[in-house]
Structures are given as C-alpha cells and as structure tokens.
Design a protein around this motif. Sequence first.
Motif, PDB file in Angstrom:
ATOM      1  N   GLY A  76     -11.574 -14.619   9.762  1.00 26.12           N
ATOM      2  CA  GLY A  76     -12.363 -13.471   9.337  1.00 26.12           C
ATOM      3  C   GLY A  76     -11.844 -12.153   9.879  1.00 26.12           C
ATOM      4  O   GLY A  76     -11.298 -12.091  10.977  1.00 26.12           O
ATOM      5  N   LEU A  77     -12.010 -11.094   9.073  1.00 24.89           N
ATOM      6  CA  LEU A  77     -11.652  -9.721   9.454  1.00 24.89           C
ATOM      7  C   LEU A  77     -12.833  -8.845   9.071  1.00 24.89           C
ATOM      8  O   LEU A  77     -13.318  -8.950   7.942  1.00 24.89           O
ATOM      9  N   LYS A  78     -13.299  -8.001   9.976  1.00 16.89           N
ATOM     10  CA  LYS A  78     -14.433  -7.140   9.640  1.00 16.89           C
ATOM     11  C   LYS A  78     -14.188  -5.725  10.139  1.00 16.89           C
ATOM     12  O   LYS A  78     -13.880  -5.525  11.303  1.00 16.89           O
ATOM     13  N   ARG A  79     -14.326  -4.749   9.242  1.00 19.56           N
ATOM     14  CA  ARG A  79     -14.225  -3.341   9.594  1.00 19.56           C
ATOM     15  C   ARG A  79     -15.549  -2.938  10.216  1.00 19.56           C
ATOM     16  O   ARG A  79     -16.604  -3.186   9.640  1.00 19.56           O
ATOM     17  N   VAL A  80     -15.511  -2.316  11.396  1.00 27.56           N
ATOM     18  CA  VAL A  80     -16.756  -1.941  12.067  1.00 27.56           C
ATOM     19  C   VAL A  80     -17.030  -0.451  11.878  1.00 27.56           C
ATOM     20  O   VAL A  80     -18.009  -0.053  11.273  1.00 27.56           O
ATOM     21  N   SER A  81     -16.152   0.381  12.397  1.00 29.53           N
ATOM     22  CA  SER A  81     -16.322   1.825  12.321  1.00 29.53           C
ATOM     23  C   SER A  81     -15.726   2.328  11.004  1.00 29.53           C
ATOM     24  O   SER A  81     -14.555   2.120  10.732  1.00 29.53           O
ATOM     25  N   THR A  82     -16.528   2.941  10.171  1.00 32.50           N
ATOM     26  CA  THR A  82     -16.038   3.446   8.883  1.00 32.50           C
ATOM     27  C   THR A  82     -15.978   4.975   8.918  1.00 32.50           C
ATOM     28  O   THR A  82     -16.579   5.592   9.798  1.00 32.50           O
ATOM     29  N   PRO A  83     -15.277   5.598   7.959  1.00 28.28           N
ATOM     30  CA  PRO A  83     -15.224   7.068   7.967  1.00 28.28           C
ATOM     31  C   PRO A  83     -16.612   7.709   7.876  1.00 28.28           C
ATOM     32  O   PRO A  83     -16.849   8.768   8.426  1.00 28.28           O
ATOM     33  N   GLY A  84     -17.554   7.041   7.206  1.00 34.16           N
ATOM     34  CA  GLY A  84     -18.902   7.588   7.074  1.00 34.16           C
ATOM     35  C   GLY A  84     -19.796   7.279   8.254  1.00 34.16           C
ATOM     36  O   GLY A  84     -20.803   7.939   8.475  1.00 34.16           O
ATOM     37  N   ARG A  85     -19.436   6.264   9.009  1.00 32.14           N
ATOM     38  CA  ARG A  85     -20.264   5.854  10.142  1.00 32.14           C
ATOM     39  C   ARG A  85     -19.389   5.332  11.273  1.00 32.14           C
ATOM     40  O   ARG A  85     -19.061   4.156  11.334  1.00 32.14           O
ATOM     41  N   ARG A  86     -19.010   6.211  12.156  1.00 31.46           N
ATOM     42  CA  ARG A  86     -18.168   5.831  13.298  1.00 31.46           C
ATOM     43  C   ARG A  86     -18.999   5.076  14.324  1.00 31.46           C
ATOM     44  O   ARG A  86     -20.175   5.370  14.522  1.00 31.46           O
ATOM     45  N   THR A  87     -18.375   4.109  14.984  1.00 31.11           N
ATOM     46  CA  THR A  87     -19.062   3.301  15.989  1.00 31.11           C
ATOM     47  C   THR A  87     -18.301   3.395  17.307  1.00 31.11           C
ATOM     48  O   THR A  87     -17.158   2.961  17.382  1.00 31.11           O
ATOM     49  N   TYR A  88     -18.942   3.993  18.311  1.00 31.55           N
ATOM     50  CA  TYR A  88     -18.324   4.150  19.627  1.00 31.55           C
ATOM     51  C   TYR A  88     -19.106   3.359  20.664  1.00 31.55           C
ATOM     52  O   TYR A  88     -20.319   3.231  20.558  1.00 31.55           O
ATOM     53  N   VAL A  89     -18.400   2.829  21.663  1.00 35.32           N
ATOM     54  CA  VAL A  89     -19.072   2.104  22.744  1.00 35.32           C
ATOM     55  C   VAL A  89     -18.481   2.511  24.093  1.00 35.32           C
ATOM     56  O   VAL A  89     -17.336   2.938  24.174  1.00 35.32           O
ATOM     57  N   HIS A  90     -19.299   2.365  25.156  1.00 34.87           N
ATOM     58  CA  HIS A  90     -18.821   2.546  26.525  1.00 34.87           C
ATOM     59  C   HIS A  90     -18.125   1.262  26.946  1.00 34.87           C
ATOM     60  O   HIS A  90     -18.316   0.209  26.339  1.00 34.87           O
ATOM     61  N   SER A  91     -17.361   1.323  28.027  1.00 29.76           N
ATOM     62  CA  SER A  91     -16.602   0.142  28.470  1.00 29.76           C
ATOM     63  C   SER A  91     -17.509  -1.050  28.788  1.00 29.76           C
ATOM     64  O   SER A  91     -17.102  -2.195  28.620  1.00 29.76           O
ATOM     65  N   GLY A  92     -18.740  -0.801  29.208  1.00 33.18           N
ATOM     66  CA  GLY A  92     -19.656  -1.886  29.531  1.00 33.18           C
ATOM     67  C   GLY A  92     -20.335  -2.505  28.318  1.00 33.18           C
ATOM     68  O   GLY A  92     -20.977  -3.538  28.411  1.00 33.18           O
ATOM     69  N   GLU A  93     -20.208  -1.853  27.144  1.00 32.45           N
ATOM     70  CA  GLU A  93     -20.910  -2.317  25.938  1.00 32.45           C
ATOM     71  C   GLU A  93     -19.963  -2.921  24.902  1.00 32.45           C
ATOM     72  O   GLU A  93     -20.351  -3.117  23.758  1.00 32.45           O
ATOM     73  N   ILE A  94     -18.715  -3.210  25.292  1.00 28.58           N
ATOM     74  CA  ILE A  94     -17.744  -3.731  24.332  1.00 28.58           C
ATOM     75  C   ILE A  94     -18.200  -5.114  23.867  1.00 28.58           C
ATOM     76  O   ILE A  94     -18.406  -6.009  24.681  1.00 28.58           O
ATOM     77  N   PRO A  95     -18.375  -5.289  22.533  1.00 32.46           N
ATOM     78  CA  PRO A  95     -18.911  -6.552  22.031  1.00 32.46           C
ATOM     79  C   PRO A  95     -17.929  -7.713  22.157  1.00 32.46           C
ATOM     80  O   PRO A  95     -16.724  -7.532  22.040  1.00 32.46           O
ATOM     81  N   LYS A  96     -18.476  -8.909  22.404  1.00 32.43           N
ATOM     82  CA  LYS A  96     -17.679 -10.142  22.416  1.00 32.43           C
ATOM     83  C   LYS A  96     -17.839 -10.784  21.049  1.00 32.43           C
ATOM     84  O   LYS A  96     -18.955 -10.908  20.550  1.00 32.43           O
ATOM     85  N   ILE A  97     -16.739 -11.212  20.451  1.00 34.94           N
ATOM     86  CA  ILE A  97     -16.787 -11.833  19.136  1.00 34.94           C
ATOM     87  C   ILE A  97     -16.696 -13.341  19.303  1.00 34.94           C
ATOM     88  O   ILE A  97     -15.774 -13.837  19.950  1.00 34.94           O
ATOM     89  N   GLU A 126     -13.654   3.863  20.102  1.00 36.57           N
ATOM     90  CA  GLU A 126     -14.139   3.538  18.771  1.00 36.57           C
ATOM     91  C   GLU A 126     -13.842   2.069  18.460  1.00 36.57           C
ATOM     92  O   GLU A 126     -12.717   1.613  18.625  1.00 36.57           O
ATOM     93  N   VAL A 127     -14.850   1.328  18.020  1.00 40.56           N
ATOM     94  CA  VAL A 127     -14.661  -0.064  17.629  1.00 40.56           C
ATOM     95  C   VAL A 127     -14.118  -0.068  16.200  1.00 40.56           C
ATOM     96  O   VAL A 127     -14.829   0.269  15.264  1.00 40.56           O
ATOM     97  N   VAL A 128     -12.847  -0.408  16.047  1.00 43.06           N
ATOM     98  CA  VAL A 128     -12.188  -0.342  14.740  1.00 43.06           C
ATOM     99  C   VAL A 128     -12.511  -1.571  13.906  1.00 43.06           C
ATOM    100  O   VAL A 128     -12.930  -1.467  12.761  1.00 43.06           O
ATOM    101  N   ALA A 129     -12.284  -2.771  14.463  1.00 45.35           N
ATOM    102  CA  ALA A 129     -12.461  -3.997  13.679  1.00 45.35           C
ATOM    103  C   ALA A 129     -12.673  -5.210  14.564  1.00 45.35           C
ATOM    104  O   ALA A 129     -12.369  -5.175  15.754  1.00 45.35           O
TER     105      ALA A 129
END
Length: 132
Positions: A76-97, A126-129
Amino acid sequence: MAVNDPVADFLTRIRNALSAQHDSVVIPASKFKVELARILKEQGYIEDYGTEPARVGEALRVQLKYTEDRSSVISGLKRVSTPGRRTYVHSGEIPKILGGMGTTIMSTSRGVMTGHEAKRQAVGGEVVAYVW
C-alpha cells in the motif's frame, strides 16, 4: 496535462505499475521524487531507481520489486499531506504505520527522511506519505 500534486502522481504511477505487474515505471523527475525513490530503495520497497534524459527535462525510472511468487513488495501507498491540506507533526507525534511495519515518509528541515529517522533526530515536519 498539468499535475497539481506531483507526489500523488508519483505514488499513483507506482501503484498502477505494480497492479499491472510491470518491471519498471518511468515518472517525470524532480529532486523531491528522487529523494522519495531513495527512501523506498533504502527501506527495501523497490529494487533500484535512476534518472535518464527525457523529451523534456529528466525522467525517473523506478525498478519495482516483487517476491518469489510475483506479488508486490509494496502492499500500500497513501498520500497524507496534500496541496489543499498539509499535515505537519512534531517529533513526538510521528505516526507508526502497521505498528512499525510500514514506513512514514517525511519532509523535514533536514531533508526528506523516514519517520523513524526523524524521530531519532528529534525533528518534526510534513508527513508526505505512508508506505506498507
């Protein structure tokens, strides 16, 4: 055709090539896409990548990777941050997949890196994918 989101285009071309079981896929190149390919190779999702001259600019050729029974290494491949809705996280909030089985690709102030690397360097961005 104008592409508004080159990263989503990059991921979609890889997804389509995998579903058609192609050995490689050619994508219009950019520095950012080459960095995405570098991470995919480092994490073992693709065989190899390289740039080659195209009619306009350069093209990025990605050698896709399959298992022995010809199933794709990338499920699977998933785009997270899009041009219309950027998604930023702090170092402590980086999601685990998938509980750490997948990879988070991030764009940070120190360059494009995996979520694991960003956490180790204590940088957010920015969480890209997501790739799994």
